[in-house]
Every structure is written in C-alpha cells, then in structure tokens.
Write a protein that holds these residues in place. Structure first.
Motif, PDB file in Angstrom:
ATOM      1  N   THR A  24       0.819  -1.213   0.000  1.00 53.17           N
ATOM      2  CA  THR A  24       0.000   0.000   0.000  1.00 53.17           C
ATOM      3  C   THR A  24       0.853   1.263   0.000  1.00 53.17           C
ATOM      4  OG1 THR A  24      -0.103   0.102   2.416  1.00 53.17           O
ATOM      5  CG2 THR A  24      -1.815  -1.175   1.297  1.00 53.17           C
ATOM      6  N   GLU A  25       0.245   2.336  -0.493  1.00 50.87           N
ATOM      7  CA  GLU A  25       0.852   3.661  -0.407  1.00 50.87           C
ATOM      8  C   GLU A  25      -0.278   4.646  -0.133  1.00 50.87           C
ATOM      9  OE1 GLU A  25       4.162   5.048  -2.895  1.00 50.87           O
ATOM     10  OE2 GLU A  25       2.819   6.644  -3.544  1.00 50.87           O
ATOM     11  N   THR A  26      -0.256   5.270   1.044  1.00 50.56           N
ATOM     12  CA  THR A  26      -1.343   6.151   1.447  1.00 50.56           C
ATOM     13  C   THR A  26      -0.812   7.463   2.008  1.00 50.56           C
ATOM     14  OG1 THR A  26      -1.428   5.208   3.683  1.00 50.56           O
ATOM     15  CG2 THR A  26      -2.845   4.199   2.008  1.00 50.56           C
ATOM     16  N   PHE A  27      -1.679   8.483   1.984  1.00 47.77           N
ATOM     17  CA  PHE A  27      -1.427   9.780   2.616  1.00 47.77           C
ATOM     18  C   PHE A  27      -2.499  10.017   3.677  1.00 47.77           C
ATOM     19  CE2 PHE A  27       0.067  11.346  -1.796  1.00 47.77           C
ATOM     20  CZ  PHE A  27       1.311  10.760  -1.600  1.00 47.77           C
ATOM     21  N   THR A  28      -2.139  10.759   4.692  1.00 47.89           N
ATOM     22  CA  THR A  28      -3.124  11.221   5.672  1.00 47.89           C
ATOM     23  C   THR A  28      -3.325  12.716   5.482  1.00 47.89           C
ATOM     24  OG1 THR A  28      -2.470   9.541   7.288  1.00 47.89           O
ATOM     25  CG2 THR A  28      -3.691  11.446   8.117  1.00 47.89           C
ATOM     26  N   LEU A  29      -4.587  13.155   5.448  1.00 44.43           N
ATOM     27  CA  LEU A  29      -4.925  14.563   5.242  1.00 44.43           C
ATOM     28  C   LEU A  29      -5.490  15.168   6.528  1.00 44.43           C
ATOM     29  CD1 LEU A  29      -6.750  14.324   1.773  1.00 44.43           C
ATOM     30  CD2 LEU A  29      -4.297  14.534   2.248  1.00 44.43           C
ATOM     31  N   ASN A  30      -5.465  16.493   6.611  1.00 42.67           N
ATOM     32  CA  ASN A  30      -5.989  17.198   7.789  1.00 42.67           C
ATOM     33  C   ASN A  30      -7.431  17.652   7.594  1.00 42.67           C
ATOM     34  OD1 ASN A  30      -5.532  19.185   5.894  1.00 42.67           O
ATOM     35  ND2 ASN A  30      -4.718  20.671   7.352  1.00 42.67           N
ATOM     36  N   ARG A  31      -8.171  16.966   6.751  1.00 46.87           N
ATOM     37  CA  ARG A  31      -9.585  17.256   6.518  1.00 46.87           C
ATOM     38  C   ARG A  31     -10.362  15.945   6.559  1.00 46.87           C
ATOM     39  NH1 ARG A  31      -7.906  21.544   7.373  1.00 46.87           N
ATOM     40  NH2 ARG A  31      -8.223  23.521   6.259  1.00 46.87           N
ATOM     41  N   GLY A  32     -11.642  16.049   7.032  1.00 53.52           N
ATOM     42  CA  GLY A  32     -12.453  14.841   7.119  1.00 53.52           C
ATOM     43  C   GLY A  32     -13.928  15.144   6.937  1.00 53.52           C
ATOM     44  N   THR A  33     -14.782  14.364   7.601  1.00 51.56           N
ATOM     45  CA  THR A  33     -16.218  14.482   7.406  1.00 51.56           C
ATOM     46  C   THR A  33     -16.759  15.837   7.871  1.00 51.56           C
ATOM     47  OG1 THR A  33     -16.542  13.377   9.553  1.00 51.56           O
ATOM     48  CG2 THR A  33     -16.594  11.995   7.584  1.00 51.56           C
ATOM     49  N   ASP A  34     -16.060  16.460   8.841  1.00 52.20           N
ATOM     50  CA  ASP A  34     -16.490  17.793   9.272  1.00 52.20           C
ATOM     51  C   ASP A  34     -16.384  18.809   8.139  1.00 52.20           C
ATOM     52  OD1 ASP A  34     -16.939  16.787  11.761  1.00 52.20           O
ATOM     53  OD2 ASP A  34     -15.124  17.625  12.679  1.00 52.20           O
ATOM     54  N   HIS A  35     -15.604  18.489   7.130  1.00 52.56           N
ATOM     55  CA  HIS A  35     -15.398  19.391   5.990  1.00 52.56           C
ATOM     56  C   HIS A  35     -16.098  18.872   4.731  1.00 52.56           C
ATOM     57  CE1 HIS A  35     -11.972  19.663   8.791  1.00 52.56           C
ATOM     58  NE2 HIS A  35     -12.072  20.972   8.571  1.00 52.56           N
ATOM     59  N   GLY A  36     -16.979  17.887   4.899  1.00 48.62           N
ATOM     60  CA  GLY A  36     -17.741  17.368   3.768  1.00 48.62           C
ATOM     61  C   GLY A  36     -17.028  16.299   2.975  1.00 48.62           C
ATOM     62  N   ILE A  37     -15.931  15.756   3.500  1.00 52.47           N
ATOM     63  CA  ILE A  37     -15.161  14.727   2.792  1.00 52.47           C
ATOM     64  C   ILE A  37     -15.697  13.348   3.171  1.00 52.47           C
ATOM     65  CG2 ILE A  37     -12.868  13.661   2.617  1.00 52.47           C
ATOM     66  CD1 ILE A  37     -11.683  16.468   2.934  1.00 52.47           C
ATOM     67  N   GLN A  38     -15.823  12.490   2.136  1.00 45.81           N
ATOM     68  CA  GLN A  38     -16.376  11.152   2.339  1.00 45.81           C
ATOM     69  C   GLN A  38     -15.491  10.116   1.649  1.00 45.81           C
ATOM     70  OE1 GLN A  38     -20.356  11.151   0.816  1.00 45.81           O
ATOM     71  NE2 GLN A  38     -21.053  12.839   2.123  1.00 45.81           N
ATOM     72  N   GLU A  39     -15.653   8.878   2.080  1.00 42.44           N
ATOM     73  CA  GLU A  39     -14.951   7.774   1.417  1.00 42.44           C
ATOM     74  C   GLU A  39     -15.362   7.712  -0.052  1.00 42.44           C
ATOM     75  OE1 GLU A  39     -15.601   4.132   3.461  1.00 42.44           O
ATOM     76  OE2 GLU A  39     -14.989   4.914   5.425  1.00 42.44           O
TER      77      GLU A  39
END
Length: 282
Positions: A134-149
C-alpha cells in the motif's frame, strides 16, 4: 730677604704642610666633582633601559588597545553583516514560499475556472505510509469538511492523486493511484478507447500503474494522455491520470496493456484537493 729666609727656615715645614693640605683639598674637591658626574652616568645607565622598556610597553599597550578596538569593531560589523545576510536569506525564502503559494493559487484558480463542475476542498498532507502493498497519505480534513470515502483527490493542476479510503471527523486517508487496490475506469484522450487503470505490485515501487482491458484494435502510443472515463458516474470524467510510458502484450499474446506514468508527483506533494461533489455529464 733675611727675614723671609728666617721665616721659611723656622716655618718652612708648616708652609709645606699647609701647601700639601691645600693641594689635597683641591684634589679632593675635583675628585668629588668627578664622582657626581659618575653617579649621574650610573643613574643614566640604570634608568635608560627602564625608560626604554617603559616607552616600548607604552607603545605596545597602545598598539594592542588599538588592535582590540579595531578587532572589536570588526567583530561587531561582522555580526551585523551576518544578521543582515540571515535576514536577506529569510526574506528570499519567504519570497520563494510566497511565489510558490501564488503559483498554486493561480493553478487552483485556473482549475476552478476550467472545471466549474467540481466542488473541491483544500487539504494538507500530514503523514505518509508506504508498505510492500500500500501507499497512502493522511490529510488534515475529514467528514467535518464534507469529505467522504470514495472522493477523488487531485493536485492543483488537476492531476489524479488517488481516492479517499477512510474519513474521520477531521482527518482522512488517501489511497494513491499506484496502490495495489486502486482500480479506475480510464480513457485514452486521443482515441477515446476505454480501459481500466490498476495498481500493480511489481510497478508500485517505480510509481507506475497498468492500463488494462484495451480494445484489440487499439492504436495506443507511448506519450498518449490517459484520463478518467467517468463511466458509472462514480468518479468525474476528464481527470488526468498520466501518460503512456510503453505498450506491452500480456503472456497470452492476445491482449495489450500499457504502463502508465502518473502526472502527479506523488513523492513531493504538500497540498491536495478533494473533489467533494461533481456535476454528472450525460
């Protein structure tokens, strides 16, 4: 004359003695005068090197004092110059950062103008994780900002980075497009041929992926641009994936596949943009 003779005859010894005393007195006086000059000379001989040493010491102290003053002034000037250089270097670095940020803003503005069908959210990469699979990044935004899987992630130029794999309240992880679990509908921009881009274990270390399921009569060429197809309306169409690096034939010899080099520089990304919504094009 007889009286003088009688005087000298009677007192001659005393006259001689007085004369001798006078001579001795004159000699002693002359000798004492000479001794005074010798004492002065002795004093001069003794004091001369002391005076010379004092003069030399005075000159040395004055020279060292001037050297110290000059050296102190030079050190202060040098420190001031170093501070000025450091401030200038900091200003240059800040100008470079500002220039890079302005360039990103211009690219983002251009992207928004060109892709008004996309609603995007800016996010910074806070961590990276790479394993054999695997190769992944972690971001500082999530569901509180409207981001979804399932949201697609792109650069400010509009190049595909990957897809949101997990979303927390204020964080999310991105599965990059070279990850072995990546699978997206793709299209050859020049020919409109459809295919499927997939992460490949043997290619992931080289930051490459495969384009499979191409038509048998495909005229795919090295350098062809590959974009998302948008089929199924799960992802937006026209997002740049990468370019064809080479076209190869599978082991059966019946089908062709291509090695794709991503347009996004995955190793040096700092900021990305998450596509939260997009207009479906019929």
């Amino acid at each position: 004359m007889s009286h003088i003779k009688r005087f000298f005859k009677r007192n001659g010894l005393w006259v001689l003695f007085a004369t001798a005393l006078l001579s001795i007195a004159l000699a002693v006086g002359a000798h004492l005068s000479a001794n005074a000059t010798i004492l002065e000379n002795i004093a001069g001989v003794v004091l001369s090197p002391i005076n010379n040493a004092h003069a030399s010491l005075t000159a040395w102290v004055a020279d060292k004092s001037q050297y110290y003053a000059d050296n102190t002034a030079l050190l202060e000037e040098n420190a001031a110059l170093k501070l000025e250089i450091a401030n200038m270097e900091e200003a240059i670095r800040q100008a470079e950062l500002d220039s890079a940020e302005n360039a990103r803003f211009r690219k983002l503005l251009s992207l928004r103008e060109q892709r008004q069908d996309l609603t995007i959210e800016s996010a910074n990469i806070t961590a990276r994780s790479t394993t054999n699979w695997t190769e992944t990044f972690t971001l500082n935004r999530g569901t509180d900002h409207g981001i979804q899987e399932g949201n697609m992630v792109i650069t400010e130029e509009g190049y595909l980075v990957g897809v949101i794999d997990t979303a927390g309240s204020n964080w999310s992880t991105v599965l990059t497009l070279v990850d072995t679990d990546t699978s997206l509908g793709a299209q050859v921009f020049r020919t409109s041929d459809l295919g499927l881009v997939q992460g490949d274990f043997s290619l992931m270390a080289e930051q490459r992926l495969r384009l499979d399921y191409l038509p048998q009569d495909t005229s795919l060429l090295a350098g062809d641009l590959i974009v998302t197809s948008g089929l199924g309306n799960y992802y937006p169409s026209g997002i740049v994936i990468g370019t064809v690096e080479s076209v190869q034939t599978d082991d059966s010899g019946a089908a062709s596949y291509a090695i794709i080099a991503p347009e996004a520089d995955l190793n040096h990304l700092v900021q990305v943009f998450v596509i939260k919504e997009f207009d479906i094009v019929d």
